[in-house]
Design a protein around this motif. Sequence first.
Motif, mmCIF file in Angstrom:
data_model
loop_
_atom_site.group_PDB
_atom_site.id
_atom_site.type_symbol
_atom_site.label_atom_id
_atom_site.label_comp_id
_atom_site.label_asym_id
_atom_site.label_seq_id
_atom_site.Cartn_x
_atom_site.Cartn_y
_atom_site.Cartn_z
ATOM 1 N N PHE A 1 3.410 93.936 -30.841
ATOM 2 C CA PHE A 1 2.203 93.406 -31.467
ATOM 3 C C PHE A 1 1.777 92.123 -30.765
ATOM 4 C CE2 PHE A 1 3.864 96.065 -34.880
ATOM 5 C CZ PHE A 1 2.716 96.717 -35.272
ATOM 6 N N GLY A 2 0.487 91.986 -30.529
ATOM 7 C CA GLY A 2 -0.043 90.792 -29.892
ATOM 8 C C GLY A 2 -1.200 91.146 -28.975
ATOM 9 N N ARG A 3 -1.495 90.250 -28.034
ATOM 10 C CA ARG A 3 -2.525 90.470 -27.033
ATOM 11 C C ARG A 3 -2.037 89.948 -25.699
ATOM 12 N NH1 ARG A 3 -5.291 94.275 -27.953
ATOM 13 N NH2 ARG A 3 -7.014 93.605 -26.645
ATOM 14 N N VAL A 4 -2.416 90.617 -24.624
ATOM 15 C CA VAL A 4 -2.118 90.165 -23.271
ATOM 16 C C VAL A 4 -3.430 89.721 -22.639
ATOM 17 C CG1 VAL A 4 -1.264 90.825 -20.997
ATOM 18 C CG2 VAL A 4 -0.160 91.733 -23.054
ATOM 19 N N HIS A 5 -3.448 88.512 -22.102
ATOM 20 C CA HIS A 5 -4.687 88.021 -21.484
ATOM 21 C C HIS A 5 -4.377 87.228 -20.228
ATOM 22 C CE1 HIS A 5 -3.795 83.989 -23.028
ATOM 23 N NE2 HIS A 5 -3.501 84.561 -24.182
ATOM 24 N N LEU A 6 -5.387 87.095 -19.373
ATOM 25 C CA LEU A 6 -5.253 86.331 -18.148
ATOM 26 C C LEU A 6 -5.490 84.854 -18.418
ATOM 27 C CD1 LEU A 6 -7.172 88.651 -15.638
ATOM 28 C CD2 LEU A 6 -4.701 88.553 -16.091
ATOM 29 N N TYR A 7 -5.366 84.048 -17.361
ATOM 30 C CA TYR A 7 -5.485 82.593 -17.501
ATOM 31 C C TYR A 7 -6.846 82.166 -18.054
ATOM 32 C CZ TYR A 7 -8.511 82.565 -13.393
ATOM 33 O OH TYR A 7 -9.551 82.785 -12.527
ATOM 34 N N ASP A 8 -7.889 82.977 -17.795
ATOM 35 C CA ASP A 8 -9.235 82.613 -18.244
ATOM 36 C C ASP A 8 -9.626 83.309 -19.540
ATOM 37 O OD1 ASP A 8 -9.444 85.183 -17.295
ATOM 38 O OD2 ASP A 8 -11.117 84.798 -15.932
ATOM 39 N N GLY A 9 -8.656 83.937 -20.204
ATOM 40 C CA GLY A 9 -8.919 84.595 -21.479
ATOM 41 C C GLY A 9 -9.287 86.057 -21.378
ATOM 42 N N PHE A 10 -9.466 86.591 -20.166
ATOM 43 C CA PHE A 10 -9.848 87.991 -20.020
ATOM 44 C C PHE A 10 -8.747 88.901 -20.537
ATOM 45 C CE2 PHE A 10 -9.798 91.985 -17.616
ATOM 46 C CZ PHE A 10 -11.093 92.450 -17.848
ATOM 47 N N GLU A 11 -9.106 89.905 -21.338
ATOM 48 C CA GLU A 11 -8.155 90.867 -21.887
ATOM 49 C C GLU A 11 -8.491 92.262 -21.368
ATOM 50 O OE1 GLU A 11 -8.078 90.679 -26.121
ATOM 51 O OE2 GLU A 11 -7.266 88.639 -26.179
ATOM 52 N N GLY A 12 -7.716 92.754 -20.426
ATOM 53 C CA GLY A 12 -7.918 94.099 -19.915
ATOM 54 C C GLY A 12 -7.137 95.100 -20.731
ATOM 55 N N ARG A 13 -7.730 96.249 -20.949
ATOM 56 C CA ARG A 13 -6.997 97.283 -21.681
ATOM 57 C C ARG A 13 -5.887 97.860 -20.816
ATOM 58 N NH1 ARG A 13 -9.168 102.897 -24.562
ATOM 59 N NH2 ARG A 13 -7.352 103.101 -25.939
ATOM 60 N N PHE A 14 -6.160 97.967 -19.527
ATOM 61 C CA PHE A 14 -5.178 98.470 -18.572
ATOM 62 C C PHE A 14 -4.931 97.390 -17.521
ATOM 63 C CE2 PHE A 14 -7.677 102.032 -20.162
ATOM 64 C CZ PHE A 14 -6.679 102.841 -20.696
ATOM 65 N N ALA A 15 -3.762 97.454 -16.878
ATOM 66 C CA ALA A 15 -3.453 96.467 -15.846
ATOM 67 C C ALA A 15 -4.469 96.523 -14.712
ATOM 68 C CB ALA A 15 -2.036 96.702 -15.315
ATOM 69 N N THR A 16 -4.999 97.722 -14.430
ATOM 70 C CA THR A 16 -6.004 97.841 -13.365
ATOM 71 C C THR A 16 -7.312 97.135 -13.738
ATOM 72 O OG1 THR A 16 -6.513 100.034 -14.276
ATOM 73 C CG2 THR A 16 -5.105 99.944 -12.313
#
Length: 399
Positions: free
Chosen positions: A167-182
């Motif tokens: 449970f949670g969210r994965v995001h990049l340094y600028d807040g972008f949340e991609g559904r897939f790693a690509t």
Amino acid sequence: MIGRSARIHARDFRRSGQPASRSSRFGKGGAHIPAQHYGINPELLSLLTGQPVASLPDRITPSMLPSRYAAEAYRKRQQFDRDFPENYAMLTCPTCGRRGKYDVGAVIVDPHGSDPTSSIQLTGYFRCKHCNGAGDWELPPLVTQQLLGLVLRAAAEVPDEDNLVRFGRVHLYDGFEGRFATDSESHLLGHLRERPADGWLWDRLGNLYKSAGRPDLALVAFEQAIRQDEWQVESHFTLGMLLSSLDHPREAGHHLRMVLVGARDYDRVDALKLREFVSVALRELAGLNYRAKGEIPLVPTPEEWGEQRYASMIDETQVVGLKTFDLDMEDLTTFYPLAEGFVGRQRLAPALALEEERKRQEIAASAGIPLRVGRKVGRNEPCPCGSGKKYKKCCGRGA
């Protein structure tokens, strides 16, 4: 950030379909397309080499990447520690419509989302084995049903076994949340097209590949980060750790020692986190030094320091002998005093003071001790706790 996790079995995903056909692949107009087992984004190779995407071969292999280690790392990828476990699922490519089995990594579920299946993220890096495409992959209905059941089990706090749903969210340094790693890869490559000489951005891309289970691509990105910025300390650190796993101890040792050399001037992370990097690097170097019977230096050589930096460290008496410290490989904190010499004790002083104050407050709160704010209370003054007694006969007794 990732919070608590739930249980899911890889076999639940494997049951959702059969392996894709091994027949020949054909594109539009009947043109033959080679199998794309390596899963490398043409945009990455284009950025690294300066070649237009249209001029690249149809099938990109790790040996085409400008890296000393990518091909070897791909062959030996099972040697590397993973941030997330393997987790295979049968998925349908949104580009060519073909199906295949892919390592999707952990399934990240938004605990606050109204529809868990529409907000999931998959941490694994995968591209279509048939056309090398990526995008909004279609989850089979059976997988969706299983995921919903597992989310319910997680909500009921069923003990975790495989750690595949979190449970949670994965995001990049600028807040972008991609559904897939690509998705996240495309986002970072877009920034790198605008700033190809930004070593820190290449480091972010390397971190993405590493967490997505692609150490070969991670090594490529970290090498490029250091080409663009020789003092990219975070890239030296992770590259050194990866090369240690790949059994290149001398090269690993060099990059880990460069962490020590560059730590004093590196300002992309806070001082305490930098101390952690340096401490882990020192511990890994100690292990390399021991296994190589002293042939791999534990601290930077004068050549690695460079004449100016080495003279500065000598003048400031920051180069200390290891005999001063009692190092324990099982206790990272024993490396802190040595690490602080490389980070700079003056730089660490404010952060250490805040850390000590936080610990003092936590200890005082857990013990129920009122913290003094402002001037010191006199022994004969009323106690600030409100008891009506003098301080010396109340909270100040024995002080």
